[in-house]
Design a protein around this motif. Structure first.
Motif, mmCIF file in Angstrom:
data_model
loop_
_atom_site.group_PDB
_atom_site.id
_atom_site.type_symbol
_atom_site.label_atom_id
_atom_site.label_comp_id
_atom_site.label_asym_id
_atom_site.label_seq_id
_atom_site.Cartn_x
_atom_site.Cartn_y
_atom_site.Cartn_z
ATOM 1 N N TRP A 125 -108.937 -1.274 15.299
ATOM 2 C CA TRP A 125 -107.490 -1.257 15.112
ATOM 3 C C TRP A 125 -106.956 -2.634 15.496
ATOM 4 N N ILE A 126 -106.344 -3.323 14.536
ATOM 5 C CA ILE A 126 -105.877 -4.693 14.737
ATOM 6 C C ILE A 126 -104.440 -4.717 15.248
ATOM 7 N N GLY A 127 -103.585 -3.919 14.673
ATOM 8 C CA GLY A 127 -102.185 -3.885 15.083
ATOM 9 C C GLY A 127 -101.326 -3.337 13.959
ATOM 10 N N LEU A 128 -100.052 -3.249 14.217
ATOM 11 C CA LEU A 128 -99.117 -2.758 13.217
ATOM 12 C C LEU A 128 -98.899 -3.799 12.131
ATOM 13 N N ASP A 129 -98.601 -3.336 10.935
ATOM 14 C CA ASP A 129 -98.262 -4.215 9.815
ATOM 15 C C ASP A 129 -96.775 -4.546 9.947
ATOM 16 N N TYR A 130 -96.486 -5.738 10.483
ATOM 17 C CA TYR A 130 -95.107 -6.093 10.811
ATOM 18 C C TYR A 130 -94.197 -6.165 9.590
ATOM 19 N N SER A 131 -94.723 -6.527 8.436
ATOM 20 C CA SER A 131 -93.856 -6.565 7.255
ATOM 21 C C SER A 131 -93.412 -5.154 6.867
ATOM 22 N N ALA A 132 -94.299 -4.180 6.987
ATOM 23 C CA ALA A 132 -93.928 -2.794 6.703
ATOM 24 C C ALA A 132 -92.961 -2.262 7.762
ATOM 25 N N ILE A 133 -93.170 -2.677 9.007
ATOM 26 C CA ILE A 133 -92.283 -2.247 10.088
ATOM 27 C C ILE A 133 -90.891 -2.810 9.853
ATOM 28 N N ASP A 134 -90.819 -4.068 9.425
ATOM 29 C CA ASP A 134 -89.530 -4.701 9.155
ATOM 30 C C ASP A 134 -88.765 -3.942 8.077
ATOM 31 N N VAL A 135 -89.465 -3.533 7.035
ATOM 32 C CA VAL A 135 -88.821 -2.754 5.974
ATOM 33 C C VAL A 135 -88.261 -1.456 6.540
ATOM 34 N N ALA A 136 -89.049 -0.764 7.337
ATOM 35 C CA ALA A 136 -88.597 0.507 7.918
ATOM 36 C C ALA A 136 -87.366 0.297 8.797
ATOM 37 N N LEU A 137 -87.388 -0.744 9.629
ATOM 38 C CA LEU A 137 -86.254 -1.000 10.518
ATOM 39 C C LEU A 137 -84.994 -1.314 9.718
ATOM 40 N N ARG A 138 -85.131 -2.126 8.676
ATOM 41 C CA ARG A 138 -83.955 -2.467 7.853
ATOM 42 C C ARG A 138 -83.442 -1.254 7.093
ATOM 43 N N ARG A 139 -84.358 -0.451 6.530
ATOM 44 C CA ARG A 139 -83.931 0.723 5.750
ATOM 45 C C ARG A 139 -83.250 1.761 6.628
ATOM 46 N N LEU A 140 -83.680 1.848 7.877
ATOM 47 C CA LEU A 140 -83.084 2.814 8.797
ATOM 48 C C LEU A 140 -81.902 2.223 9.560
ATOM 49 N N SER A 141 -81.571 0.947 9.289
ATOM 50 C CA SER A 141 -80.448 0.250 9.942
ATOM 51 C C SER A 141 -80.538 0.326 11.464
ATOM 52 N N LEU A 142 -81.723 0.027 11.991
ATOM 53 C CA LEU A 142 -81.935 0.107 13.431
ATOM 54 C C LEU A 142 -81.772 -1.264 14.081
ATOM 55 N N PRO A 143 -81.377 -1.291 15.348
ATOM 56 C CA PRO A 143 -81.184 -2.568 16.041
ATOM 57 C C PRO A 143 -82.510 -3.278 16.308
ATOM 58 N N ASP A 144 -82.421 -4.595 16.527
ATOM 59 C CA ASP A 144 -83.614 -5.411 16.781
ATOM 60 C C ASP A 144 -84.398 -4.946 18.005
ATOM 61 N N ALA A 145 -83.729 -4.345 18.965
ATOM 62 C CA ALA A 145 -84.396 -3.896 20.192
ATOM 63 C C ALA A 145 -85.494 -2.879 19.891
ATOM 64 N N VAL A 146 -85.353 -2.124 18.824
ATOM 65 C CA VAL A 146 -86.371 -1.130 18.460
ATOM 66 C C VAL A 146 -87.690 -1.829 18.137
ATOM 67 N N PHE A 147 -87.631 -2.986 17.476
ATOM 68 C CA PHE A 147 -88.856 -3.737 17.177
ATOM 69 C C PHE A 147 -89.567 -4.131 18.464
ATOM 70 N N GLY A 148 -88.802 -4.590 19.447
ATOM 71 C CA GLY A 148 -89.391 -4.934 20.742
ATOM 72 C C GLY A 148 -90.065 -3.736 21.393
ATOM 73 N N ASP A 149 -89.443 -2.583 21.297
ATOM 74 C CA ASP A 149 -90.040 -1.359 21.839
ATOM 75 C C ASP A 149 -91.344 -1.015 21.116
ATOM 76 N N LEU A 150 -91.363 -1.203 19.789
ATOM 77 C CA LEU A 150 -92.582 -0.928 19.024
ATOM 78 C C LEU A 150 -93.715 -1.854 19.451
ATOM 79 N N LEU A 151 -93.388 -3.108 19.759
ATOM 80 C CA LEU A 151 -94.412 -4.045 20.218
ATOM 81 C C LEU A 151 -95.024 -3.583 21.540
ATOM 82 N N VAL A 152 -94.189 -3.070 22.428
ATOM 83 C CA VAL A 152 -94.680 -2.563 23.717
ATOM 84 C C VAL A 152 -95.591 -1.355 23.482
ATOM 85 N N MET A 153 -95.181 -0.450 22.598
ATOM 86 C CA MET A 153 -95.991 0.729 22.309
ATOM 87 C C MET A 153 -97.303 0.335 21.622
#
Length: 106
Positions: free
Chosen positions: A66-94
């Protein structure tokens, strides 16, 4: 199947993986096991569950790495769900916490 719930590995799923040459551990948790999520972490947890299929994984003779999350796909999900940037930081911690477990280190 509720897409908000993590997939549990039962004997049938473990058998499917075994046919591909991959050994996975069967989940032995009670069905009523639950935990609370603080309200301020709700968006991060729901996003984590929504992007659970967005892992970059390398198949090798030793098994899956397991290498890590696909950040480009994560970015799409965050934008489509209109979520704040802080959620990305939380995903990195997880992600950082999940990688050693997924790779058999913990």
């Amino acid at each position: 199947m509720d897409k908000r719930e993590p997939v549990k590995v039962d004997n049938d799923l473990a058998s499917d993986f075994a046919q591909m040459g991959v050994t996975v551990e069967v989940t032995q948790t009670p069905e009523n096991e639950a935990f609370d999520i603080m309200a301020k972490n709700n968006n991060s947890m729901l996003t984590w569950l929504n992007v659970e299929t967005q892992w970059r994984v390398l198949a090798s003779m030793a098994g899956l790495i397991w290498i890590g999350l696909d950040y480009s796909a994560i970015d799409v999900a965050l934008r489509r769900l209109s979520l704040p940037d802080a959620v990305f930081g939380d995903l990195l911690v997880m992600e950082e916490a999940a990688l050693p477990i997924l790779n058999g280190g913990e």
